[in-house]
Design a protein around this motif. Structure first.
Motif, PDB file in Angstrom:
ATOM      1  N   GLN B 225       7.970  87.680  58.179  1.00 28.78           N
ATOM      2  CA  GLN B 225       6.913  87.905  59.177  1.00 28.78           C
ATOM      3  C   GLN B 225       6.142  89.197  58.929  1.00 28.78           C
ATOM      4  OE1 GLN B 225       5.511  85.944  61.317  1.00 28.78           O
ATOM      5  NE2 GLN B 225       6.909  84.351  60.582  1.00 28.78           N
ATOM      6  N   LYS B 228       3.875  88.846  55.948  1.00 28.60           N
ATOM      7  CA  LYS B 228       2.751  87.993  56.326  1.00 28.60           C
ATOM      8  C   LYS B 228       1.727  88.770  57.131  1.00 28.60           C
ATOM      9  CE  LYS B 228       4.412  83.261  56.367  1.00 28.60           C
ATOM     10  NZ  LYS B 228       4.954  82.178  57.195  1.00 28.60           N
ATOM     11  N   LYS B 229       2.232  89.547  58.095  1.00 23.63           N
ATOM     12  CA  LYS B 229       1.348  90.217  59.035  1.00 23.63           C
ATOM     13  C   LYS B 229       0.652  91.422  58.388  1.00 23.63           C
ATOM     14  CE  LYS B 229       1.433  91.560  63.844  1.00 23.63           C
ATOM     15  NZ  LYS B 229       2.074  92.763  64.272  1.00 23.63           N
ATOM     16  N   LEU B 234      -1.903  87.282  57.550  1.00 20.51           N
ATOM     17  CA  LEU B 234      -1.790  85.942  58.148  1.00 20.51           C
ATOM     18  C   LEU B 234      -1.408  86.034  59.612  1.00 20.51           C
ATOM     19  CD1 LEU B 234       0.116  84.165  55.246  1.00 20.51           C
ATOM     20  CD2 LEU B 234      -2.315  83.990  55.787  1.00 20.51           C
TER      21      LEU B 234
END
Lengths: 291, 234
Positions: B225, B228-229, B234
């Motif tokens: 996560q 991704k962040k 994303l």
């Protein structure tokens, strides 16, 4: 204007300038590659002149032949000076300033050693060919300066080829252009700097003997030589071997011509006036600074 | 194999690396991702011996190399293509490549390596007499890679090889890096291009603020996560 005098002084100037160029290339390299302004550079050249003089007087060894052992000897001396005096100073923040002060001190010590050994009197190297001349048309050439000229061209040529063609020479240039990358690819900076310094001082020896073939000299002479070194290196571009050579010849021509056609007291003001003009127009010298 | 253990590097009082550990197995392509200022370049420079370390150890093929000078590290086969390329700007393409093979081992094979590198980068062959500074950004990056390959690396450390390149050029560089690894070169790839880097690497490390905060196979990093962040947007 007298054409013969003009050409003759032009040739004299080129000879003088090329010998200063030989003395100057090493000065230029230590400055460019190591960021060390080596004030005692000319003093080492002067030692070589005195030793050559001594060898000639005592054993009759030709001054140029004496370079066969003098250059390696100076190379070794320079490596010691580098290892124990220059290297510690290169770790200082202001390398240029600290190295100038250090080498200024070395120059004073060297000068006084020369005074102790050889005394203050001017010396003149007189070989069997000193008073000989050869004549081409209306021009005459003295053997000794021509020998100095040939030596200077050969010396500058050898240094140029060393830097362009050999692996060690390329490492010297690489270290000056991008020292981190040079180290990352296996260049030992201390070793390369030592070699650079050794070669510079060795070539100073050849330049000193070259000047001794042209002029008389005494233990203070290196101070005047040094001023000309600054001149050729600044005009020629710091670290630029061929630029230094061209600047040497250019300055030689200017000095040679003004010696022939101007009162003596105007020669140096003119030369250095031109230097200031060059710096005002092109602050980095006439040629690019590069190795 | 390169093994870094609990490495601490400080610039004066600023701590750049706070106990970083990582390993690069022989034949692997390991990615090191992280933002600007995280300490990625510091890590590579510490391994290369360009900057001193405070604590921890670096070992290569089982022997300790902490404290070696950069030229000694290079002789062991650990070769870095530094950030910003750091080419010898006024030297020709050919001379830059020759300098890559400066160490005695690679120098003995310089002709052979030169042939290989010029086959890999035909553009460099066309421009071998030009100075490095006259090349385009993409060509300069090829030269930087080529110079590193001239050193016949046992471990190739690449620092931001796609920095400042047009996307198509960057993609080409990543492809070449992948090919090199498949041909057997062990690579530690440092980059901010997280997606491209992790797509060619098998394993990766996330370096944040001088610490490894995530390590593992690339898929796991890509699925994380935080990655991704913060890094993929994303």
């Amino acid at each position: 204007m007298n054409t013969v005098l003009l050409v003759q002084s032009l040739i004299g100037g080129i000879i003088m300038g090329s010998v200063y160029a030989l003395l100057g290339v090493g000065f230029s390299l230590t400055w460019g590659v190591m960021r060390v302004i080596h004030i005692s550079h000319a003093a080492f050249g002067l030692i070589a002149a005195f030793v050559a003089y001594g060898c000639l007087q005592r054993w009759g060894i030709d001054p140029i032949a004496s370079l066969v052992f003098m250059v390696p000897l100076l190379f070794c001396c320079a490596c010691f000076v580098y290892r124990f005096l220059i290297l510690p100073v290169t770790k200082a923040r202001e390398v240029i300033v600290s190295s100038m002060i250090l080498t200024f001190g070395i120059a004073i010590i060297v000068e006084n050693i020369m005074l102790l050994i050889w005394g203050p009197d001017p010396r003149l190297i007189t070989t069997w060919y000193t008073s000989r001349v050869f004549i081409v048309g209306p021009f005459y050439f003295q053997y000794a300066p021509v020998a100095g000229f040939v030596m200077a061209v050969a010396g500058v040529g050898v240094i140029h080829l060393f830097l362009k063609k050999t692996y060690t020479g390329k490492a010297v240039r690489a270290a000056w252009q991008q020292s981190d990358a040079a180290q990352l690819y296996g260049v030992n900076l201390t070793r390369i700097s030592m070699i650079t310094f050794g070669l510079a001082v060795g070539s100073a020896g050849a330049g000193g003997v070259g000047l001794a073939l042209l002029y008389s000299f005494e233990p203070h002479a290196h101070n005047l030589w040094l001023i000309y070194l600054f001149l050729v290196v600044i005009v020629g571009g710091v670290g630029n071997v061929l630029g230094t050579a061209a600047a040497g010849v250019l300055i030689g021509i200017i000095t040679g011509l003004s010696l022939a056609f101007l009162p003596y007291q105007w020669v140096n003001p003119l030369t250095f006036g031109l230097l200031m003009a060059v710096l005002a127009v092109r602050p980095h010298g006439l040629f690019r600074s590069e190795v | 194999m390169l093994a870094v253990e609990r490495l601490v590097v400080k610039y004066d009082e600023l701590t750049a690396l706070r106990g970083v550990s990582l390993t690069v197995e022989s034949g692997a392509l390991v990615a090191m991702i992280g933002s600007n200022g995280a300490g990625k370049t510091t890590l590579l420079n510490a391994v290369s011996g360009l900057i001193p370390t405070r604590e921890g150890t670096i070992s290569w093929e089982g022997s300790l190399i902490t404290g070696l000078t950069p030229d000694a590290v290079c002789r062991l086969g650990i070769v870095q293509a530094p950030e910003g390329r750091k080419l010898f700007a006024k030297m020709t393409v050919e001379e830059n490549l020759q300098m890559g093979a400066y160490s005695p081992g690679p120098r003995a094979r310089v002709a052979e390596s030169m042939k290989r590198v010029l086959e890999l980068f035909p553009r460099l062959a066309e421009r071998r007499r030009q100075t490095a500074e006259s090349l385009s950004g993409g060509e300069q990056q090829m030269l930087a890679l080529g110079r590193a390959l001239m050193a016949t690396p046992g471990l190739l450390m690449l620092d931001e090889p796609s920095l400042g390149l047009a996307p198509i050029m960057a993609a080409q560089i990543f492809e070449i890096i992948g090919d090199l690894n498949r041909a057997g070169t062990t690579i530690l790839l440092v980059s901010q291009e997280v997606l491209q880097t992790l797509s060619i690497a098998r394993d990766g490390y996330l370096l944040e603020n001088g610490e490894i905060t995530l390590a593992g196979p690339s898929e796991r990093l890509l699925a994380d996560q935080r990655v991704k962040k913060s890094y993929l947007g994303l």
